[in-house]
Design an enzyme around this catalytic site. Structure first.
Site, PDB file in Angstrom:
ATOM      1  N   HIS A   1      -6.594  -2.654  -4.340  1.00 19.71           N
ATOM      2  CA  HIS A   1      -5.558  -2.168  -3.429  1.00 19.71           C
ATOM      3  C   HIS A   1      -6.128  -1.202  -2.398  1.00 19.71           C
ATOM      4  O   HIS A   1      -7.284  -0.781  -2.483  1.00 19.71           O
ATOM      5  CB  HIS A   1      -4.439  -1.488  -4.224  1.00 19.71           C
ATOM      6  CG  HIS A   1      -4.900  -0.298  -5.025  1.00 19.71           C
ATOM      7  ND1 HIS A   1      -5.098   0.949  -4.465  1.00 19.71           N
ATOM      8  CD2 HIS A   1      -5.203  -0.172  -6.356  1.00 19.71           C
ATOM      9  CE1 HIS A   1      -5.506   1.794  -5.385  1.00 19.71           C
ATOM     10  NE2 HIS A   1      -5.574   1.141  -6.558  1.00 19.71           N
TER      11      HIS A   1
ATOM     12  N   CYS B   1      -8.228   0.819 -11.321  1.00 16.11           N
ATOM     13  CA  CYS B   1      -8.178  -0.133 -10.201  1.00 16.11           C
ATOM     14  C   CYS B   1      -9.371   0.035  -9.265  1.00 16.11           C
ATOM     15  O   CYS B   1     -10.143   0.983  -9.359  1.00 16.11           O
ATOM     16  CB  CYS B   1      -6.884   0.050  -9.416  1.00 16.11           C
ATOM     17  SG  CYS B   1      -5.402  -0.384 -10.355  1.00 16.11           S
TER      18      CYS B   1
END
Length: 205
Positions: free
Chosen positions: A165, A181
């Site tokens: 992301h 992440c």
């Protein structure tokens, strides 16, 4: 001084100057001071370095063949050591290399093969149960916008809670800064978002 001697000296000067300029332009990565993340620095601060060949060699272009059998649906390789993401298009005409943020600790880092299962522009965010346990003061939900930890775009992986992301906090890129992440600059996740598809294969090493 004779005219021929003057001409010869002038040619030597110009040749030396051109060689100096050429060498400077040919090796900007070695000659220029750059800001890089130093994992040994106190508080994980960004430090200045000059002629740091170790960083140059780790953040380099790669061939897809040692990592994938093919590039069907495109291929994403995330190197958590050099903190770099590599992308190859299915027809191998497009290759991209992006700096990333990576997980804070080894226990938060997952490696192996997965794939993109969902693409979201303007993602919302909620902490995972383990995040909430570690940080009970965190909000239960953050809407899309400048305060959202997922930035402007997010790629869901087949592993629960794992994403590639963007981030609005550009200080995180190049650092160990995430809870699992992989983060990119918003401009670069937007580009990767446009290049990938549901089914794009992903490998984290």
């Amino acid at each position: 001084m004779t005219a021929s001697r003057t001409l010869l000296d002038r040619r030597r000067f110009l040749g030396t100057a051109a060689a100096t300029v050429g060498a400077t332009l040919a090796a900007p990565a070695l000659a220029q001071s750059q800001a890089v993340y130093d994992p040994t620095a106190e508080n994980h601060e960004t430090t200045e370095y000059t002629n740091d060949r170790r960083n140059i060699s780790s953040f380099r272009t790669l061939d897809w063949r040692p990592y994938f059998d093919n590039t069907a649906n495109g291929a994403v390789l995330v190197d958590t050591i050099s903190r770099a993401l590599h992308f190859w298009s299915e027809d191998q005409t497009v290759y991209k290399l992006y700096p990333t943020s990576v997980p804070l600790t080894a226990d938060l880092t997952r490696r192996g093969r997965t794939e993109i299962i969902k693409k979201v522009e303007g993602p919302t965010w909620s902490p995972t149960p383990s995040m909430k346990e570690r940080n009970p003061e965190w909000p239960d939900f953050v809407p899309a916008g400048p305060d959202n930890p997922l930035g402007t775009h997010a790629l869901w992986l087949s592993w629960q809670y794992y994403r590639i992301h963007g981030t609005h906090d550009t200080r995180k890129i190049g650092r160990k800064s995430s809870n699992g992440c992989i983060g990119l600059y918003n401009e670069q996740i937007a580009e990767l978002f446009s290049l990938t598809k549901v089914g794009t294969q992903v490998l984290l090493i």
